[in-house]
Write an enzyme that holds these catalytic residues in place. Structure first.
Site, PDB file in Angstrom:
ATOM      1  CB  ALA A   1      -6.197 -40.597  27.030  1.00 10.07           C
TER       2      ALA A   1
ATOM      3  CG  LEU B   1      -5.391 -37.049  29.708  1.00 11.32           C
ATOM      4  CD1 LEU B   1      -3.897 -37.247  29.482  1.00 11.32           C
ATOM      5  CD2 LEU B   1      -6.104 -36.884  28.378  1.00 11.32           C
ATOM      6  CG  ASP B   2     -11.454 -41.243  29.668  1.00 13.02           C
ATOM      7  OD1 ASP B   2     -11.794 -40.770  30.775  1.00 13.02           O
ATOM      8  OD2 ASP B   2     -12.159 -41.160  28.643  1.00 13.02           O
ATOM      9  N   PRO B   3      -8.067 -43.650  31.289  1.00  7.56           N
ATOM     10  CG  PRO B   3      -8.601 -45.279  32.889  1.00  7.56           C
ATOM     11  CD  PRO B   3      -9.182 -44.106  32.137  1.00  7.56           C
TER      12      PRO B   3
END
Length: 306
Positions: free
Chosen positions: A41, A37-39
């Protein structure tokens, strides 16, 4: 200590940082995760501890459900709100029906172009590092499937939707593509993973909650390997088959206590009295010199005895 932990990832942390925190909280070095997950998200991050890291490849194959918000009229270099605005356009002419039509057109299978700001690698270098240097390289589109996309709120320029998609789908690219189709540009402003395979955000635990628990109570949060692989068909193996598995030899069909009623090529979980024994592919037609009616994919030390 072996098991799967469903973490509700907070905004602003990388998935790697979450893994580091879990290592410290559980006192383990062998920790990994399924599905970055991207930061920006939040939501379901599947974290594996100990021997459970051996099943991550099976958990990564599963579909995901996300809740996403986007804003129309602004395009960024990262396709989300953490990037620089590279183009603007007035979205005032966009109405709810246009949005609904475009979102409906996104459902199905198609080739999605991965963004430059991603963890994919080119000659061993992550694309996002090249992007930060101002370098753009050719990427191969990847086949993805959007099974469903449900609009929750359409209040231009802001749109919120839920999307059920295949692994490897970039939701920020979906937002970017919606903006392209509407002719005004768009970028992702918020993202929450609601579901990953069988794991729902309702069963996820926050890092803060884990920290507040007594260290001796934290293992109670872990799912067993068998529980984590519950979406796969399972077969109980007889003692003779368990013994063979101990030597890395697949069991034969007559060493299975259950009725085998699925097709050749199906991936199955082999279990014993104590839990998971192995992940295997059912291949009754394999040559007899290969021994057994299954091809072993991963063998565990979990379920040989109660």
């Amino acid at each position: 200590m072996n098991g799967i932990l469903i973490v509700d990832k907070p905004q602003g942390m990388t998935s790697h940082a979450v893994v580091g925190r879990i290592r410290r909280l559980f006192g383990l070095r062998k920790v990994g995760h399924a599905g970055t997950l991207d930061p920006l998200a939040t939501g379901v991050l599947v974290v594996a501890l100990g021997q459970a890291t051996r099943i991550l490849q099976f958990l990564m194959q599963e579909n995901k459900v996300y809740r996403a918000s986007l804003v129309l009229g602004k395009t960024t270099d990262t396709q989300d709100s953490e990037g620089q605005i590279v183009a603007t356009s007035d979205p005032g002419h966009i109405d709810a029906q246009s949005v609904a039509d475009v979102c409906h057109s996104m459902v199905g299978s198609y080739d999605q172009m991965p963004p430059m700001y991603s963890a994919l690698k080119k000659d061993g270098v992550p694309l996002y590092k090249l992007a930060r240097q101002g370098v753009e390289v050719s990427r191969k589109p990847r086949r993805i499937t959007i099974f469903d996309l449900q609009l929750l709120a359409v209040e231009p320029p802001n749109i919120t939707f839920d999307v059920h998609c295949s692994k490897g789908t970039y939701v920020r690219t979906i937002c970017h593509d919606i903006g392209v189709k509407l002719g005004c540009g768009a970028h992702l402003t918020a993202l929450r993973r609601l579901r990953s395979a069988p794991f729902d955000v309702k069963e996820a635990v926050t890092l803060e909650a884990i920290e507040l628990m007594a260290p001796e109570d934290r293992p109670e949060l872990l799912l067993s390997i068998a529980e984590a692989l519950r979406e796969y068909p399972s077969l109980n193996v007889c003692p003779e088959g368990i013994k063979r598995l101990g030597y890395g030899i697949p069991p034969t069909a007559d060493m299975i206590a259950d009725t085998i009623d699925f097709e050749e090529g199906t991936q199955v979980l082999l279990v014993g009295p104590g839990g998971a024994l192995a992940m295997a592919t059912y291949v009754p037609s394999r040559a007899r010199e290969s021994r057994g009616d299954f091809e072993l994919l991963r063998v565990f030390n979990d379920g040989g005895s109660s």
